[in-house]
Structure formats: structure tokens, C-alpha cells
Design an enzyme around this catalytic site. Structure first.
Site, PDB file in Angstrom:
ATOM      1  N   THR A 156       6.420   8.136  13.271  1.00  0.00           N
ATOM      2  CA  THR A 156       6.685   7.372  14.496  1.00  0.00           C
ATOM      3  C   THR A 156       5.380   6.964  15.191  1.00  0.00           C
ATOM      4  O   THR A 156       5.254   5.833  15.677  1.00  0.00           O
ATOM      5  CB  THR A 156       7.606   8.191  15.423  1.00  0.00           C
ATOM      6  OG1 THR A 156       8.892   8.261  14.787  1.00  0.00           O
ATOM      7  CG2 THR A 156       7.775   7.554  16.786  1.00  0.00           C
ATOM      8  N   ALA A 157       4.381   7.862  15.219  1.00  0.00           N
ATOM      9  CA  ALA A 157       3.116   7.520  15.891  1.00  0.00           C
ATOM     10  C   ALA A 157       2.437   6.358  15.154  1.00  0.00           C
ATOM     11  O   ALA A 157       1.908   5.427  15.792  1.00  0.00           O
ATOM     12  CB  ALA A 157       2.197   8.733  15.929  1.00  0.00           C
ATOM     13  N   THR A 158       2.468   6.384  13.826  1.00  0.00           N
ATOM     14  CA  THR A 158       1.872   5.273  13.065  1.00  0.00           C
ATOM     15  C   THR A 158       2.646   3.991  13.334  1.00  0.00           C
ATOM     16  O   THR A 158       2.051   2.916  13.489  1.00  0.00           O
ATOM     17  CB  THR A 158       1.890   5.580  11.544  1.00  0.00           C
ATOM     18  OG1 THR A 158       1.465   6.912  11.329  1.00  0.00           O
ATOM     19  CG2 THR A 158       0.994   4.635  10.782  1.00  0.00           C
ATOM     20  N   LYS A 193       0.842  -1.197   0.000  1.00  0.00           N
ATOM     21  CA  LYS A 193       0.000   0.000   0.000  1.00  0.00           C
ATOM     22  C   LYS A 193       0.877   1.246   0.000  1.00  0.00           C
ATOM     23  O   LYS A 193       1.559   1.540   0.980  1.00  0.00           O
ATOM     24  CB  LYS A 193      -0.898   0.031   1.237  1.00  0.00           C
ATOM     25  CG  LYS A 193      -2.005   1.066   1.096  1.00  0.00           C
ATOM     26  CD  LYS A 193      -2.677   1.392   2.417  1.00  0.00           C
ATOM     27  CE  LYS A 193      -1.965   2.472   3.191  1.00  0.00           C
ATOM     28  NZ  LYS A 193      -1.856   3.767   2.500  1.00  0.00           N
ATOM     29  N   CYS A 243      13.103  12.217   5.641  1.00  0.00           N
ATOM     30  CA  CYS A 243      13.341  11.798   7.016  1.00  0.00           C
ATOM     31  C   CYS A 243      14.780  12.075   7.446  1.00  0.00           C
ATOM     32  O   CYS A 243      15.068  12.176   8.631  1.00  0.00           O
ATOM     33  CB  CYS A 243      13.020  10.319   7.168  1.00  0.00           C
ATOM     34  SG  CYS A 243      13.908   9.301   5.977  1.00  0.00           S
ATOM     35  N   GLU A 273      10.627   1.884   9.720  1.00  0.00           N
ATOM     36  CA  GLU A 273      11.512   3.017   9.387  1.00  0.00           C
ATOM     37  C   GLU A 273      10.721   4.275   9.677  1.00  0.00           C
ATOM     38  O   GLU A 273       9.780   4.597   8.954  1.00  0.00           O
ATOM     39  CB  GLU A 273      11.893   2.967   7.906  1.00  0.00           C
ATOM     40  CG  GLU A 273      12.722   1.760   7.511  1.00  0.00           C
ATOM     41  CD  GLU A 273      14.097   1.758   8.150  1.00  0.00           C
ATOM     42  OE1 GLU A 273      14.590   2.846   8.514  1.00  0.00           O
ATOM     43  OE2 GLU A 273      14.669   0.675   8.291  1.00  0.00           O
ATOM     44  N   GLU A 277       9.764  16.189  15.172  1.00  0.00           N
ATOM     45  CA  GLU A 277       9.928  16.282  13.719  1.00  0.00           C
ATOM     46  C   GLU A 277       8.874  17.237  13.145  1.00  0.00           C
ATOM     47  O   GLU A 277       7.689  17.110  13.441  1.00  0.00           O
ATOM     48  CB  GLU A 277       9.729  14.882  13.122  1.00  0.00           C
ATOM     49  CG  GLU A 277      10.032  14.809  11.649  1.00  0.00           C
ATOM     50  CD  GLU A 277       9.773  13.408  11.078  1.00  0.00           C
ATOM     51  OE1 GLU A 277       8.733  12.813  11.412  1.00  0.00           O
ATOM     52  OE2 GLU A 277      10.614  12.930  10.307  1.00  0.00           O
ATOM     53  N   GLY A 283       7.180   5.342   7.657  1.00  0.00           N
ATOM     54  CA  GLY A 283       6.241   6.439   7.882  1.00  0.00           C
ATOM     55  C   GLY A 283       6.510   7.104   9.216  1.00  0.00           C
ATOM     56  O   GLY A 283       7.622   7.041   9.751  1.00  0.00           O
TER      57      GLY A 283
END
Ligand code: NAD
Length: 485
Positions: free
Chosen positions: A228-230, A173, A282, A248, A385, A226
Site C-alpha cells: 500500500t505504501a508503494t 518489472k 494478499c 492492487e 498487514e 504490491g
């Protein structure tokens, strides 16, 4: 532009529930096309097609899989110009960048892992005269790949290529914000003769399509890039299912300038590492840490450089700064800058929506390159970030301070050190918490080296053999020799 479709079993298909998301062109704010808002039904169909394709694909020898990947690379390369244009329209990045970095790197990813596919990774360990151990690296099965919007085809192929090279079949995806080039990759895969079902691409949002992949009991490995929270959410869902996970995630990377650095090259590269791709990489060096003896000079040069960057239509050859990826993201970046101001930061340039764009881009999501000084390491702008064209500059006096400041975030993706002293460079590199440290350079990538982050920047490594190991399961076969039991 035509609506994007899912690639399932080698065919372009609409989402089962006929639900769609509008895909907006960031440089204009206008609708570009529709994207499937796929759900668990679409993921299940993609999964079933991947299961059917697995025996044939994993049964090929590595060299044959490599030839398929090279043919796909040829097809991408043949459309480099069209793909670069699509990438810039979909993401807002300057066409020069898509043409010189994003699409060529997608080709390189496919070719690199096409060659890696042909390598036999079986290891042999002889246990004296008692036994012989063979360690095989077997494909895992159907793997799930989820990628972000900032380097769309570049990061999508960075996962697809090793997953396929290792003999897995895939349910992937791309980001719902930038689906167009991945969708074209799906078409090119079919056209170039990749067997149906080997590469399935399901478009849609994270909450529907993304979570359906993560939660699917038949998909034992997830490779995610993607936020960090995800990543934390995915980890909490995949952990109890004992899935193999590669994460990552975000970065807040220090870019450290010592007074003995080659300043000309440090400043030129620092401007790039602050603002390339509108700061949406990133690995951007979003925190410049500078020795106090050169602080004023560096501040002046970076602010002048930022003011001089040409903001414009991403499709214009001369544009250096395109638009941010979405209105929401631009607003998020602006809110971060406003909080930095409230925290006492001085905004030396930028800090506002860009204006004066060509008529086509009047409704676009452009933001001026922004330089902020005067904040301590405890400030949010130095800890979290922002992922936009925003850089902070802070001075230090000693090496110890520089190291402490560099490590004063929860992230640990990369760092850059500018100095003419090898001893100092290596001493500092040793002490910095990061997966990659660049000395007197930035974003210089060799696809063979491990790539990834420590702390909240991720779990695991991609690149070269690390990726081939992630996408395989090791199986040890120990055979007794002689009379040993
Ligand atoms: P994001 O986390 O919002 O989305 C990334 C992908 O995950 C998208 O495809 C999204 O649809 C999907 N997703 C969202 N929620 C999900 C869920 N609950 N379950 C499954 N999938 C879900 O990130 P983004 O905004 O697209 O990308 C920006 C972030 O990516 C930044 O933090 C950046 O630092 C990071 N990034 C990291 C690297 C790296 O290599 N470490 C590279 C590029 C970007």
C-alpha cells in the site's frame, strides 16, 4: 545459476550501467545469481523497443495475438517442472505449491487472455433514428507493469497477458527479490516467436527501474501490484502525469466463523488461508473472527494445526511451510509479533525463527507459524498487514460486532464468511467493505470476475473484462443519421 538478464527487443541484455543486485536464495541465505539493477537508461531502451513494436502488434487482429499468447502458454507449460523448481528456489515457497498453483496459474492466465484477445469488444448504441454510436476499445500504447515477489510468475502473467491481448506493448518489472521465472518467460517469449519488442522485461529495484517506468512520459498506463505504501507513492507520481492507474495493494482480511458453520471444513480451510505460502498472500485471512461459543475450540484447532505444519526445504516434496522471502522480511514479521506481545497479545505457538532445518537450509529465513489471541481490533497486529505466517484470533458475540470488527481496518481486499445460513451469509457479505467476499470457501477464483480492493487495498479491478477495459481506451464514434445535425 546464471545471472538474470533484461529482455529488450527480443534479446537478453545486461544493464547499461553494469550495476547488479545479488539475488539470495531464501531457503539457504546464499547467493543464487545476480539481477540487473536497471535504471532509466534501460527503461528508455525497453520503451523505444516497445514503441517500435507497437504498430505491428496492435495491427494484428485479436485472434492472431491470441495465437501468440497460446504459443507462449505452451512453452511455459512444457517447462512447468523446471519453472516450479526455479520459483521455489527464488521465493522459498514449497515446490508442491509452485507446481500445483503458481506455474499452472501462469499458464491459465496466458490462455484465458489469449482467448479474450479474439473477442470483438465494439459496442453499438443506437440513438433513436438520429445517430449510431460505435464504441471501440483501442490499445493504449506502451504500458508499464510492476509486480511483487509473493506469487512471482502468477502475478506477472496476470498483467502481461491482458496487456498484450488488448494490443499494447509492454515494459514490465518483476520484483527484484524474485526475478528468475519472469526472466525465463522473457526467453520463452522470444523462443516461441513473440515479435521482438512486444514484451520487454527490465529488472531492478523500485527506486531505480520501478520509478523510471512510473515517471516515463511515454508510458500512459501503469498496472501495479504490491504494498500500500508503494501504491501511494506511485499514485503521487503518476497522478500529475494523468496516467491510467491500476493499484492492487495490501490486505488485512477477516475470516469470520459463525457457530452454525461446518466447522470441519472451516477449520481446514482457515489453516490454509492463514498460512499458505507462509502467509504471504494478499488474500490470506490473517484475522480470524470467531463466535464466542466456538472460540476455544477454534483456537485449539488452529494452534494445533499450525504446530503440525511441516517446515522444511522448499524443494522437499513433503514441505508445507517454506522460508520467508528475505531476511529483512522475516525480521519485519518477527518485529510485528514482538509488538503484538507488547500490546498484550498471547502468542500460543510460533513467534520465533524456525530451527531444526536440514543442513542445506541452516542459513535460511524460516519462521514458525504463529497464532496470537487476546488483542482488540485497535491493536496493530489486527490493523496492519504483517504478510507472514501470523494469524490473530478474536471472538465476537453478535453479527453486528462481527461486521464492525471485519471493517475496522483501512484495508478492504477480501473477506471469508463461514455459516450454514444463506441469509446470514448474504446479509453480512452486503455489509463488508471488500472487493471479494468468499462464503464457505477461500481463494476460489474464476478469472472472469472482477478482482481488486476497496479503501487502502487498491484502486480499480483486474480480471476478465475489467482487465481488458483497463488496458484499452474507449473511443466513441457518433455518426448522424438521416437529416439530423
Ligand atoms: P512492494 O510494494 O515492496 O514491491 C512491489 C513491486 O513494486 C516490486 O517490483 C518493487 O520493486 C516495486 N517498487 C517498489 N517501490 C517502487 C516505486 N517507488 N516505484 C515503482 N515501483 C516500485 O511490495 P512487495 O513487498 O513486493 O509485495 C508485497 C505486497 O504486495 C503486500 O502488501 C501484498 O499484500 C501486496 N500484494 C497485493 C496483491 C493484490 O492483488 N492486491 C497481490 C499480491 C501482493
Amino acid at each position: 545459476m546464471q545471472d538474470v538478464l533484461n529482455t529488450i527487443n527480443g534479446r537478453q541484455v545486461p544493464p547499461a550501467a553494469d550495476r547488479w543486485i545479488e539475488n539470495i536464495e531464501p531457503a539457504t541465505g546464499l547467493k543464487l545469481c545476480r539481477v540487473p539493477d536497471s535504471d532509466a537508461v534501460d527503461v528508455q531502451r525497453a520503451y523505444e523497443s516497445a514503441v517500435d513494436a507497437f504498430p505491428g502488434w496492435s495491427g494484428l487482429d485479436g485472434a492472431a495475438r491470441g495465437r501468440h499468447l497460446h504459443r507462449l502458454a505452451d512453452a511455459v507449460e512444457a517447462e512447468l517442472e523446471q519453472l516450479a523448481r526455479l520459483e521455489s528456489m527464488d521465493n522459498g515457497k514449497p515446490i508442491g505449491l509452485s507446481r500445483s498453483v503458481d506455474i499452472p496459474r501462469a499458464v491459465e492466465n496466458l490462455r484465458f487472455f489469449a482467448d479474450a484477445a479474439a473477442t470483438d469488444r465494439t459496442e453499438v448504441f443506437q440513438t433513436g433514428d438520429r445517430a449510431r454510436n460505435l464504441v471501440h476499445r483501442d490499445p493504449i500504447g506502451v504500458v508499464g507493469l510492476i509486480s511483487p515477489w509473493n506469487l512471482p510468475l502468477y502475478l506477472f502473467t496476470w498483467k502481461v497477458a491482458p496487456a498484450l491481448a488488448a494490443g499494447n506493448t509492454v515494459v514490465a518489472k518483476p520484483s527484484e527479490l524474485t526475478p528468475v521465472t519472469a526472466a525465463r518467460l522473457g526467453e520463452l517469449a522470444t523462443k516461441s516467436g513473440l515479435p521482438p519488442g512486444v514484451l520487454n522485461i527490465v529488472h531492478g529495484g523500485g527506486a531505480n527501474a520501478g520509478e523510471a517506468i512510473v515517471r516515463h512520459e511515454g508510458i500512459p498506463a501503469i498496472s501495479f501490484t504490491g504494498g500500500t505504501a508503494t501504491g501511494a507513492r506511485i499514485s503521487s507520481q503518476a497522478g500529475p502525469l494523468f496516467k491510467k492507474l491500476s493499484l492492487e495493494l495490501g490486505g488485512k482480511n477477516p475470516n469470520i466463523l459463525f457457530d452454525d458453520a461446518d466447522l470441519e471444513s472451516a477449520l481446514a480451510t482457515s489453516l490454509r488461508s492463514s498460512f499458505a505460502n507462509q502467509g504471504q498472500i494478499c488474500l490470506c485471512g490473517s484475522r480470524i473472527l470467531v463466535h464466542d461459543s466456538i472460540h476455544d475450540r477454534v483456537v485449539q484447532a488452529i494452534a494445533d494445526g499450525a504446530r503440525g505444519l511441516r517446515i522444511g526445504d522448499p524443494l522437499d516434496e513433503h514441505t508445507q511451510q517454506g522460508s520467508l522471502v528475505s531476511a529483512d522480511h522475516r525480521d519485519k514479521v518477527h518485529a510485528c509479533v514482538e509488538r503484538a506481545r507488547a500490546d498484550g497479545g498471547q502468542v500460543l505457538c510460533g513467534g520465533r525463527f524456525a530451527t531444526g532445518l536440514p543442513a542445506r537450509c541452516e542459513g535460511g529465513f524460516f519462521y514458525e507459524p504463529t497464532v496470537i489471541t487476546g488483542l482488540g481490533m485497535e491493536a496493530e497486529a489486527n490493523r496492519e498487514e504483517i504478510f507472514g505466517p501470523v494469524v490473530t484470533i478474536t471472538s465476537f458475540e453478535t453479527e453486528e460486532q462481527a461486521v464492525a470488527m471485519a471493517n475496522a481496518t483501512n484495508y478492504g481486499l477480501s473477506a471469508t464468511i463461514w455459516t450454514s445460513s444463506d441469509d446470514r451469509a448474504n446479509r453480512i457479505a452486503d455489509q463488508i467493505d471488500a472487493g471479494t467476499v468468499w462464503i464457505n470457501c477461500w481463494l476460489l477464483r474464476d478469472l472472469r470476475v472482477p478482482f481488486g480492493g476497496v479503501k487502502h487495498s487498491g484502486v480499480g479491478r483486474e480480471g476478465g473484462e475489467e482487465a481488458m477495459h483497463f488496458f484499452t481506451e474507449a473511443k466513441t464514434v457518433c455518426t448522424a443519421q438521416g437529416t439530423t445535425t
